[in-house]
Design an enzyme around this catalytic site. Structure first.
Site, short mmCIF file in Angstrom:
data_model
loop_
_atom_site.label_atom_id
_atom_site.label_comp_id
_atom_site.label_asym_id
_atom_site.label_seq_id
_atom_site.Cartn_x
_atom_site.Cartn_y
_atom_site.Cartn_z
N LYS A 116 33.56 -32.20 -29.09
CA LYS A 116 33.77 -33.30 -28.17
C LYS A 116 34.08 -32.76 -26.77
O LYS A 116 34.90 -31.83 -26.62
CB LYS A 116 34.92 -34.19 -28.64
CG LYS A 116 34.62 -34.96 -29.91
CD LYS A 116 33.58 -36.06 -29.65
CE LYS A 116 33.35 -36.91 -30.89
NZ LYS A 116 32.42 -38.03 -30.65
N ASP A 146 29.21 -33.46 -27.61
CA ASP A 146 29.15 -34.91 -27.56
C ASP A 146 30.08 -35.41 -26.47
O ASP A 146 31.29 -35.23 -26.55
CB ASP A 146 29.55 -35.49 -28.92
CG ASP A 146 29.49 -37.01 -28.96
OD1 ASP A 146 28.97 -37.61 -28.01
OD2 ASP A 146 29.94 -37.58 -29.97
N GLU A 172 24.78 -34.63 -26.90
CA GLU A 172 24.76 -36.03 -27.35
C GLU A 172 25.37 -36.95 -26.31
O GLU A 172 26.49 -36.72 -25.84
CB GLU A 172 25.54 -36.13 -28.67
CG GLU A 172 25.57 -37.51 -29.29
CD GLU A 172 26.27 -37.50 -30.64
OE1 GLU A 172 26.88 -38.54 -30.98
OE2 GLU A 172 26.22 -36.47 -31.35
N ASP A 200 23.16 -41.61 -28.76
CA ASP A 200 24.01 -42.24 -29.79
C ASP A 200 24.33 -43.67 -29.38
O ASP A 200 23.72 -44.62 -29.87
CB ASP A 200 25.29 -41.42 -29.97
CG ASP A 200 26.25 -42.06 -30.97
OD1 ASP A 200 25.86 -43.02 -31.66
OD2 ASP A 200 27.40 -41.59 -31.08
N LYS A 224 24.22 -44.17 -36.98
CA LYS A 224 25.39 -44.45 -37.80
C LYS A 224 25.11 -45.73 -38.59
O LYS A 224 24.67 -46.73 -38.02
CB LYS A 224 26.63 -44.63 -36.92
CG LYS A 224 27.07 -43.36 -36.17
CD LYS A 224 28.29 -43.65 -35.31
CE LYS A 224 28.89 -42.39 -34.74
NZ LYS A 224 28.07 -41.81 -33.64
#
Length: 339
Positions: A116, A146, A172, A200, A224
């Site tokens: 992250k 991400d 991402e 995403d 997801k």
């Protein structure tokens, strides 16, 4: 695995959902998405357990897709799998570089790591040191970062140019919007940096999840199950997008991870390790046999919530009431949306 017909599951009545509803609050090992407790509403259906856990800031229309996913799991079952073992990545939250080895140790051996970055209140130097610490710990691993849309275009180009020095598999959602993704992708290529861009939020939070593919804004998509409305809906989106897919989770319990595994198992191709190892970030779970990685993969298997663990981690009464009120509203919204 429960075989299931291809048609959408009928919407169960509200009373049936409430009868099998359990609200839990699970402690986190480390702060993630700004929280130290993960709340979820679990539903017991005739074919198994489903999980309804949209983050509190999501409105009822968006949350209705999460409920549709939970109903698919508990009342319809999952498509037939094409594989029985799912490779997964480790996930490193926006911690200091010194904490990276401890975080990685909880995942065991892995070949891929998601890191992250772009955390509010942190600097690019923090991101660089965190990613460098991952590379130092795992010299051969595939590293993806991400940003959760945390940069603007110039900041993303600067950050990804610096972070690419350690070797990245992909980045991402570096910026929030589709046009920005396309521009970041264009500028990096113009600078001779062939970093893959993954979308995403630009897939799961758009009214039309295929916009990103049509705009040529990404090289791959992150999918997801819950935010897209279930395994079957996610499979349709991947097929229509025509891009490689990475299956990820929304910080789920093992019940929610089971749905993610079902999607990964049913995809015709699975080129990338999946972001489904996040139960390792929880300090507790609802299953006695949690879906956590073993040697870089999770074995596909069914999972059940344990009554004792549901009782041990039951949410406070006011939080249970909040979730049940939300379930009532979202069920009504889903009923209106269905033909």
């Amino acid at each position: 695995m429960n075989p299931a017909p291809s048609r959408a599951a009928q919407l169960p009545g509200l009373d049936e959902l409430l009868a099998g509803a359990h609200v839990v609050s699970l402690p986190m090992r480390v702060k993630f998405r700004g929280i130290l407790q993960r709340e979820a509403l679990l539903l017991r259906g005739p074919l198994g357990w489903g999980e309804f856990c949209p983050f509190p800031e999501y409105g009822d229309p968006e949350a209705s897709r999460w409920l549709a996913s939970a109903i698919e799991a508990g009342w319809q079952g999952f498509p037939e799998p094409l594989r029985s073992s799912i490779p997964v990545n480790a996930t490193v939250p926006a911690v200091t570089a010194e904490r990276v080895p401890d975080i990685l140790a909880r995942f065991g051996r892995v070949d891929a790591v998601k890191v992250k970055v772009a955390e509010h209140g942190q600097s690019l130097a923090d991101d660089v040191s965190r990613v460098a610490a991952v590379r130092a710990a795992l010299p051969e691993a595939a590293i993806r970062v991400d940003a959760n849309g945390g940069w603007d275009v110039p900041a993303a180009v600067e950050a990804l140019t610096r972070l690419s020095a350690v070797g990245l598999e992909y980045a991402e959602q570096p910026v929030p919007d589709i046009a920005g993704l396309a521009e970041v992708r264009r500028r990096l290529r113009a600078a001779g940096i062939p970093l893959l861009i993954a979308a995403d939020e630009s897939v799961r939070k758009e009214d039309d999840p295929l916009k990103v593919a049509r705009a040529g804004a990404a090289d791959l998509i992150v999918v997801k199950v819950a935010p897209l409305g279930g395994v079957r809906r996610a499979l349709d989106i991947v097929a229509e997008a025509g891009l490689p897919a990475v299956v990820s989770s929304a910080l789920d319990t093992s019940v929610g991870i089971r749905a993610g595994l079902a999607l990964a198992a049913a995809l015709p191709e699975l080129q990338y390790a999946c972001g489904l190892g996040t139960v390792s970030l929880l300090a507790a779970d609802v299953s006695r046999d949690p879906l956590v990685p073993d040697d870089g993969a999770i074995r596909l298997r069914d999972v059940a919530a344990d009554p004792a663990l549901l009782a041990e981690h039951a949410a406070a009464p006011e939080r249970r009431d909040w979730w049940l009120d939300r379930l009532r509203r979202v069920h009504a919204a889903l009923a209106l949306a269905r033909p």
